[in-house]
Scaffold this motif. Structure first.
Motif, PDB file in Angstrom:
ATOM      1  N   ILE A   1       0.845  -1.194   0.000  1.00  0.00           N
ATOM      2  CA  ILE A   1       0.000   0.000   0.000  1.00  0.00           C
ATOM      3  C   ILE A   1       0.881   1.244   0.000  1.00  0.00           C
TER       4      ILE A   1
ATOM      5  N   THR B   1      -8.783   0.884  10.011  1.00  0.00           N
ATOM      6  CA  THR B   1      -9.018   1.942   9.020  1.00  0.00           C
ATOM      7  C   THR B   1      -8.027   3.079   9.203  1.00  0.00           C
TER       8      THR B   1
ATOM      9  N   VAL C   1      -4.411   1.991   7.952  1.00  0.00           N
ATOM     10  CA  VAL C   1      -4.192   2.072   6.507  1.00  0.00           C
ATOM     11  C   VAL C   1      -4.311   3.516   6.030  1.00  0.00           C
ATOM     12  N   GLY C   2      -5.210   4.275   6.650  1.00  0.00           N
ATOM     13  CA  GLY C   2      -5.383   5.665   6.254  1.00  0.00           C
ATOM     14  C   GLY C   2      -4.135   6.503   6.431  1.00  0.00           C
TER      15      GLY C   2
ATOM     16  N   ALA D   1      -2.432   5.351   2.914  1.00  0.00           N
ATOM     17  CA  ALA D   1      -3.200   5.273   1.661  1.00  0.00           C
ATOM     18  C   ALA D   1      -3.787   6.638   1.321  1.00  0.00           C
TER      19      ALA D   1
ATOM     20  N   TRP E   1      -7.017   7.110   0.758  1.00  0.00           N
ATOM     21  CA  TRP E   1      -8.078   7.127   1.758  1.00  0.00           C
ATOM     22  C   TRP E   1      -8.385   5.707   2.203  1.00  0.00           C
ATOM     23  N   SER E   2      -8.954   5.618   3.412  1.00  0.00           N
ATOM     24  CA  SER E   2      -9.322   4.339   4.015  1.00  0.00           C
ATOM     25  C   SER E   2     -10.673   4.535   4.682  1.00  0.00           C
ATOM     26  N   ARG E   3     -11.658   3.693   4.345  1.00  0.00           N
ATOM     27  CA  ARG E   3     -13.012   3.878   4.863  1.00  0.00           C
ATOM     28  C   ARG E   3     -13.531   2.598   5.502  1.00  0.00           C
ATOM     29  N   ARG E   4     -14.120   2.763   6.642  1.00  0.00           N
ATOM     30  CA  ARG E   4     -14.881   1.682   7.267  1.00  0.00           C
ATOM     31  C   ARG E   4     -16.348   1.966   6.970  1.00  0.00           C
TER      32      ARG E   4
ATOM     33  N   VAL F   1      -6.455   2.806  -2.206  1.00  0.00           N
ATOM     34  CA  VAL F   1      -7.578   3.031  -1.298  1.00  0.00           C
ATOM     35  C   VAL F   1      -7.885   1.729  -0.578  1.00  0.00           C
ATOM     36  N   HIS F   2      -8.503   1.863   0.594  1.00  0.00           N
ATOM     37  CA  HIS F   2      -8.825   0.698   1.426  1.00  0.00           C
ATOM     38  C   HIS F   2     -10.278   0.783   1.845  1.00  0.00           C
TER      39      HIS F   2
ATOM     40  N   GLU G   1     -12.794  -1.121   4.394  1.00  0.00           N
ATOM     41  CA  GLU G   1     -12.992  -2.092   5.483  1.00  0.00           C
ATOM     42  C   GLU G   1     -14.483  -2.338   5.634  1.00  0.00           C
TER      43      GLU G   1
END
Length: 538
Positions: free
Chosen positions: A94, A130, A133-134, A137, A139-142, A168-169, A171
């Motif tokens: 990532i 989240t 990784v954010g 990355a 962006w990272s969203r749960r 992007v991630h 979750e």
């Protein structure tokens, strides 16, 4: 039997299926990852959707495999991890995708809704996946529903099409992942491709005026120009301008073209060409130190910078004129504003000689070996490199690329263990071109487990392992600092035997004269081949 039927019906259309169905609708046909207890509902629909599952032996390899696949298809790579350690294992990949501006979607399950920060000892429990990784990355969203997860997929593709592509991630809480989706078929369909931004008219007009009046224009093309190869070449020909590229932009202009000076910005002789321009046109590059091997590019003339991100336009070198937009669209607009006549191409014989001399002086033996390896490769081969001396000191310059993405590499993040999984991803993506990875022994030990992935996937991949006995550059760094070398001279396995144990074919080169023929034979014979070039053959 009835229990199995009930279970299958229960999971017929979960959030996991809705997410993968949406990704498949955008054209993705392969995912990389490792099945785990918590991510099975992301794996369930793959076969039904016609998505190939590539099971790597470590999630770092999944990320790099997805990157290699993405570079051959023009689509984002997709990685499925399990929660906790599986996701954490993918973090280096990532980080690489962020630094190299590569499109990557990482899907992972998470703790159920309401169980956040519980710290009660559930399997793979992670404090805040989240946020983890954010931190690296784009962006990272749960998400909290299947509809939200599907919308996140659409947002990812919008980013890749209109902005700087970065990882992007998404979750998906376990209870959401396994629940009925309640997402319409229409919502799962791909969104239309947005109109490409071609730049602000006043800035375009001023840039065209500068280029038309330039006596000594030069073009620098970076990774942001890879989808504008035709436009960059046409503009360079119109201006008679030399073209230099970063390693991420390698092949934007065919490196056999009369105006190409290759991906040699790490060399002072190449940088001098750019710095001496009366108008320097920079397309899709932040001109970072990792690409330049110098603190900055000291341009003495006017600077025109084109970038999809306004935040990049003045990084490391202030623009006289900055244009925000899609590289191909902006260049098309510039070409419309310039006279159609083509200027004579500048004679670059002297500049090429100076660049070649500097390259050889810095690493004569490594360059000589790279020339042997490059000469043994088919012209259309895709080469995956690693952060190994044979690549960044030589092959990246010696090997001439006719088009972008024919050298897969990570010049900014400079990670070890990229080359083999990236080659696997490239081969999964296409079978028209041979795929070879050139990698040092130290780097190969980071990803040697992926040999069996290539065997299992029945791929034709050739690995050229250049063995200098360990971490040779770091050894030299230690010596230069007056240190007694420590931790850098490594015990080597029998590489050929190790490859054979994995089900591949191992070849040990005993004489320098046999290097080229061994590589050619490995590519011709097919399957997974490892060509070991030990120190005594160098």
């Amino acid at each position: 039997m009835s229990t199995d039927t009930t279970t299958a019906e229960q999971y017929a259309d979960t959030a996991g299926r809705a997410v993968l169905e949406t990704i498949r609708a955008y054209g993705v046909t392969a995912i990389f990852g490792i099945p785990g207890t918590h991510n099975l509902e992301l794996y369930r629909p793959l076969a039904d959707l016609g998505i190939r599952a590539v099971t790597n032996r470590h999630e770092q390899g999944s990320g790099y495999g997805a990157d290699g696949w993405a570079q051959q298809t023009g689509l984002p790579g997709v990685v499925i991890t399990t929660s906790g350690p599986g996701l954490q294992n993918a973090m280096s990949a990532i980080g690489t995708a962020f630094c190299e501006s590569r499109p990557l979607i990482v899907l992972s399950p998470g703790v159920p809704l309401g169980a956040e920060f519980a710290d009660v000892g559930t399997l793979h429990e992670t404090k805040d996946a989240t946020a983890m990784v954010g931190a690296i990355a784009e962006w990272s969203r749960r998400v909290t529903s299947a509809a939200e997860a599907v919308e996140a997929v659409h947002d990812a593709f919008t980013l890749f099409r209109t902005g700087r592509p970065r990882p992007v991630h998404i979750e998906i809480p376990l209870d959401v992942l396994e629940a009925p989706a309640d997402v319409s078929a229409e919502a799962r369909r791909p969104r239309p491709v947005p109109t490409r931004v071609s730049g602000e008219p006043t800035a375009l007009a001023e840039a065209a005026r500068l280029l038309a009046a330039a006596k000594n224009p030069v073009v620098v093309a970076g990774g942001g120009a890879v989808d504008a190869a035709h436009e960059v070449t046409t503009l360079a020909e119109r201006l008679g301008a030399p073209v230099l590229t970063t390693l991420n932009g390698k092949g934007v202009v065919d490196e056999r073209h009369a105006l190409s000076l290759g991906s040699n910005l790490r060399l002072a002789a190449a940088r001098e060409v750019a710095e001496d321009a009366d108008v320097l046109l920079v397309v899709g590059s932040k001109l970072g130190e990792a690409e330049l091997w110098a603190p900055r590019l000291d341009a003495r003339g006017a600077v025109i910078r084109i970038d999809i991100s306004p935040a990049q336009r003045d990084k490391n070198l202030e623009a006289t004129i900055g244009i925000t937009g899609d590289a191909a669209a902006v260049l098309e607009a510039l070409l419309d504003l310039l006279l159609a006549e083509t200027r004579p191409a500048r004679d670059l014989t002297a500049e090429r000689a100076e660049i070649a001399a500097e390259m050889r002086e810095a690493a004569p033996e490594t360059v000589a070996l790279a020339e042997i390896i490059a000469g043994a490769l088919p012209d259309d081969a895709i080469v995956a490199g690693d952060s190994s001396q044979i690549v960044y000191m030589a092959l990246g310059s010696v090997r001439q690329s006719a088009h972008p993405h024919s050298l897969l590499y990570t010049p900014t993040y400079a990670t070890l263990g990229y080359g083999l999984p990236a080659a696997i991803g490239a081969r999964v993506a296409q079978t028209a071109h041979p795929v070879v990875t050139v990698i040092g022994d130290g780097a190969l030990m980071f990803c040697v487990n992926e040999l069996v992935t290539a065997v299992e996937q029945r791929l034709d991949v050739t690995i050229v392992c250049v063995d200098n006995g360990g971490y040779a550059e770091i050894r030299q760094n230690e010596v230069d600092r007056g240190m007694t070398p420590i931790g850098v001279d490594l015990v080597q396995p029998d590489w050929a035997a190790l490859a054979t144990a994995f089900g591949a074919t191992g070849r040990r080169v005993e004489r320098r004269d046999d290097i080229a023929s061994s590589i050619r034979a490995a590519i011709t014979d097919g399957g997974v081949q490892l060509v070991h070039i030990p120190q005594n053959a160098l």
